[in-house]
Enzyme design. Structure first.
Site, PDB file in Angstrom:
ATOM      1  N   SER A   4       0.846  -1.202   0.000  1.00 21.37           N
ATOM      2  CA  SER A   4       0.000   0.000   0.000  1.00 21.37           C
ATOM      3  C   SER A   4       0.877   1.246   0.000  1.00 21.37           C
ATOM      4  O   SER A   4       1.679   1.444   0.925  1.00 21.37           O
ATOM      5  CB  SER A   4      -0.882   0.030   1.257  1.00 21.37           C
ATOM      6  OG  SER A   4      -1.344   1.351   1.472  1.00 21.37           O
ATOM      7  N   MET A  62     -11.482  -5.682   5.544  1.00 23.05           N
ATOM      8  CA  MET A  62     -10.656  -4.715   6.275  1.00 23.05           C
ATOM      9  C   MET A  62     -10.340  -5.289   7.650  1.00 23.05           C
ATOM     10  O   MET A  62     -11.248  -5.707   8.383  1.00 23.05           O
ATOM     11  CB  MET A  62     -11.397  -3.384   6.418  1.00 23.05           C
ATOM     12  CG  MET A  62     -11.519  -2.585   5.131  1.00 23.05           C
ATOM     13  SD  MET A  62      -9.952  -2.277   4.300  1.00 23.05           S
ATOM     14  CE  MET A  62      -9.130  -1.249   5.514  1.00 23.05           C
ATOM     15  N   MET A  94     -11.805   4.609  -0.515  1.00 17.21           N
ATOM     16  CA  MET A  94     -12.385   4.869   0.795  1.00 17.21           C
ATOM     17  C   MET A  94     -13.006   6.272   0.737  1.00 17.21           C
ATOM     18  O   MET A  94     -12.527   7.233   1.354  1.00 17.21           O
ATOM     19  CB  MET A  94     -11.313   4.779   1.896  1.00 17.21           C
ATOM     20  CG  MET A  94     -10.890   3.346   2.165  1.00 17.21           C
ATOM     21  SD  MET A  94      -9.351   3.231   3.045  1.00 17.21           S
ATOM     22  CE  MET A  94      -8.215   3.403   1.656  1.00 17.21           C
ATOM     23  N   HIS A 100      -8.248   1.286  -4.024  1.00 19.51           N
ATOM     24  CA  HIS A 100      -9.164   1.057  -2.891  1.00 19.51           C
ATOM     25  C   HIS A 100      -9.825   2.400  -2.575  1.00 19.51           C
ATOM     26  O   HIS A 100      -9.177   3.285  -2.011  1.00 19.51           O
ATOM     27  CB  HIS A 100      -8.331   0.535  -1.711  1.00 19.51           C
ATOM     28  CG  HIS A 100      -9.097   0.341  -0.452  1.00 19.51           C
ATOM     29  ND1 HIS A 100      -8.463   0.120   0.761  1.00 19.51           N
ATOM     30  CD2 HIS A 100     -10.419   0.324  -0.187  1.00 19.51           C
ATOM     31  CE1 HIS A 100      -9.375  -0.024   1.710  1.00 19.51           C
ATOM     32  NE2 HIS A 100     -10.567   0.089   1.165  1.00 19.51           N
ATOM     33  N   MET A 155      -8.504   8.251  -0.144  1.00 24.92           N
ATOM     34  CA  MET A 155      -9.301   8.627   1.035  1.00 24.92           C
ATOM     35  C   MET A 155      -9.793  10.068   0.868  1.00 24.92           C
ATOM     36  O   MET A 155      -9.021  10.952   0.456  1.00 24.92           O
ATOM     37  CB  MET A 155      -8.438   8.533   2.299  1.00 24.92           C
ATOM     38  CG  MET A 155      -7.876   7.151   2.527  1.00 24.92           C
ATOM     39  SD  MET A 155      -6.887   7.101   4.039  1.00 24.92           S
ATOM     40  CE  MET A 155      -6.264   5.419   3.926  1.00 24.92           C
ATOM     41  N   ASP A 179      -4.453   3.647  -1.940  1.00 27.31           N
ATOM     42  CA  ASP A 179      -5.487   3.987  -0.948  1.00 27.31           C
ATOM     43  C   ASP A 179      -6.006   5.409  -1.152  1.00 27.31           C
ATOM     44  O   ASP A 179      -5.355   6.378  -0.772  1.00 27.31           O
ATOM     45  CB  ASP A 179      -4.899   3.882   0.465  1.00 27.31           C
ATOM     46  CG  ASP A 179      -4.841   2.450   0.936  1.00 27.31           C
ATOM     47  OD1 ASP A 179      -3.833   2.058   1.539  1.00 27.31           O
ATOM     48  OD2 ASP A 179      -5.826   1.717   0.705  1.00 27.31           O
ATOM     49  N   ASP A 228      -6.547  -6.355   4.343  1.00 33.90           N
ATOM     50  CA  ASP A 228      -5.903  -5.043   4.309  1.00 33.90           C
ATOM     51  C   ASP A 228      -5.909  -4.417   5.701  1.00 33.90           C
ATOM     52  O   ASP A 228      -6.963  -4.157   6.267  1.00 33.90           O
ATOM     53  CB  ASP A 228      -6.717  -4.161   3.339  1.00 33.90           C
ATOM     54  CG  ASP A 228      -6.109  -2.815   3.107  1.00 33.90           C
ATOM     55  OD1 ASP A 228      -6.745  -2.018   2.399  1.00 33.90           O
ATOM     56  OD2 ASP A 228      -5.012  -2.545   3.623  1.00 33.90           O
ATOM     57  N   HIS A 237      -1.173  -1.270  -4.235  1.00 30.79           N
ATOM     58  CA  HIS A 237      -2.444  -0.937  -3.589  1.00 30.79           C
ATOM     59  C   HIS A 237      -2.492   0.569  -3.380  1.00 30.79           C
ATOM     60  O   HIS A 237      -1.617   1.145  -2.717  1.00 30.79           O
ATOM     61  CB  HIS A 237      -2.549  -1.677  -2.247  1.00 30.79           C
ATOM     62  CG  HIS A 237      -3.863  -1.521  -1.560  1.00 30.79           C
ATOM     63  ND1 HIS A 237      -5.005  -2.190  -1.956  1.00 30.79           N
ATOM     64  CD2 HIS A 237      -4.224  -0.773  -0.488  1.00 30.79           C
ATOM     65  CE1 HIS A 237      -5.998  -1.864  -1.143  1.00 30.79           C
ATOM     66  NE2 HIS A 237      -5.553  -1.010  -0.251  1.00 30.79           N
TER      67      HIS A 237
HETATM   68  C1  DX5 Z   1      -6.091   1.590   5.692  1.00 28.09           C
HETATM   69  C2  DX5 Z   1      -5.686   1.232   4.260  1.00 28.09           C
HETATM   70  C3  DX5 Z   1      -4.655   0.152   4.260  1.00 28.09           C
HETATM   71  C4  DX5 Z   1      -3.364   0.590   4.966  1.00 28.09           C
HETATM   72  C5  DX5 Z   1      -2.562  -0.621   5.331  1.00 28.09           C
HETATM   73  O1  DX5 Z   1      -7.195   2.436   5.642  1.00 28.09           O
HETATM   74  O2  DX5 Z   1      -6.804   0.778   3.522  1.00 28.09           O
HETATM   75  O3  DX5 Z   1      -4.358  -0.235   2.916  1.00 28.09           O
HETATM   76  O4  DX5 Z   1      -2.640   1.439   4.135  1.00 28.09           O
HETATM   77  O5  DX5 Z   1      -1.469  -0.162   6.064  1.00 28.09           O
HETATM   78  P1  DX5 Z   1      -0.760  -1.144   7.109  1.00 28.09           P
HETATM   79  O6  DX5 Z   1      -0.380  -2.375   6.293  1.00 28.09           O
HETATM   80  O7  DX5 Z   1       0.430  -0.357   7.591  1.00 28.09           O
HETATM   81  O8  DX5 Z   1      -1.753  -1.471   8.168  1.00 28.09           O
HETATM   82 ZN    ZN Z   2      -6.345  -0.127   1.452  1.00 28.08          ZN
END
Ligand code: DX5
Ligand code: ZN
Length: 214
Positions: free
Chosen positions: A7, A136, A67, A65, A36, A34, A175, A32
């Site tokens: 990620s 998650m 979010m 992903h 947000m 992320d 994840d 990956h």
């Molecule tokens: C959290 C993200 C994950 C996160 C994972 O909201 O969706 O992908 O980046 O990070 P680690 O592996 O450090 O928990």
């Molecule tokens: Zn993620």
């Protein structure tokens, strides 16, 4: 074979393109990404312009992903930016069936993510439409959080549901809090795609870090 998807949330944002190239060189299978929006989750990361800017840094699939609230409003933007697969949150989609089918009609594999308190049963009506389910294992928003152990129960519930329906090609992705301690438990519970932020980008030797997760 376990798919490892580092990620980039945990990467050095000042050198994001180089970090993505380094993850590829270290043996990553997917990247990956992320996204947000500061509403669906308390953190705000990046959107289509940044994804488009780092797209040339690798030929690995961008596993996006989302979010974000109302993801259906921006699917096309993420596809144009270079997403290879898109995962939306069940909790963010009033019309989840419509959104999943929209992603598929655009030619991309569609994934649905569920947060720690969302039961796997929510997915039952659309399980046969999905390329990927994301369980998650932390509350989304930040890297470096602790793995939520009950996620393993949900993982086993999901694998049982998929087996009962003969859905053997659906990716089971995990994840959050994935590291060399939790990875064996996660794999044994049925996941085949492991997302890892800190466990990869927090390490100097990314290749060794990725190898430890397989
Ligand atoms: C959290 C993200 C994950 C996160 C994972 O909201 O969706 O992908 O980046 O990070 P680690 O592996 O450090 O928990
Ligand atoms: Zn993620």
């Amino acid at each position: 074979m376990t798919i490892i998807a580092p990620s980039i949330l945990s990467a050095n944002f000042a050198r994001l393109g180089e970090e993505i190239g380094a993850a590829e060189a270290a043996g990553a299978d997917w990247i990956h990404v992320d996204v947000m929006d500061g509403h669906f989750v308390p953190n705000l990361t990046f959107g289509p312009p940044v994804i488009a800017a780092v797209r040339p840094a690798t030929s690995l699939p961008f596993d996006v992903h989302l979010m974000i609230e109302r993801p259906e409003l921006s699917i096309d933007d993420y596809i144009a930016a270079g997403a290879d697969r898109i995962t939306v949150h069940a909790e963010a989609c009033v019309h989840l069936h419509r959104t999943v089918h929209y992603i598929k009609e655009k030619g991309l594999p569609a994934g649905v993510a569920i947060n720690p308190a969302t039961p796997v049963a929510v997915l039952e009506p659309i399980l046969h439409d999905l390329d990927l389910v994301l369980i998650m294992t932390v509350n989304p928003g930040f890297g470096g959080q602790a793995f939520i152990p009950y996620s393993l129960v949900k993982l086993r519930q999901l694998t049982a549901m998929l087996d009962e329906r003969g859905l053997h090609s659906v990716h089971i992705q995990v994840d959050g809090g994935v590291n060399q301690e939790t990875a064996p438990l996660i794999r044994e519970a049925g996941a085949n795609v492991l997302v890892a932020g800190n466990a990869v980008f927090g390490e100097k030797d990314r290749a060794a870090a990725i190898a430890r997760l397989r």
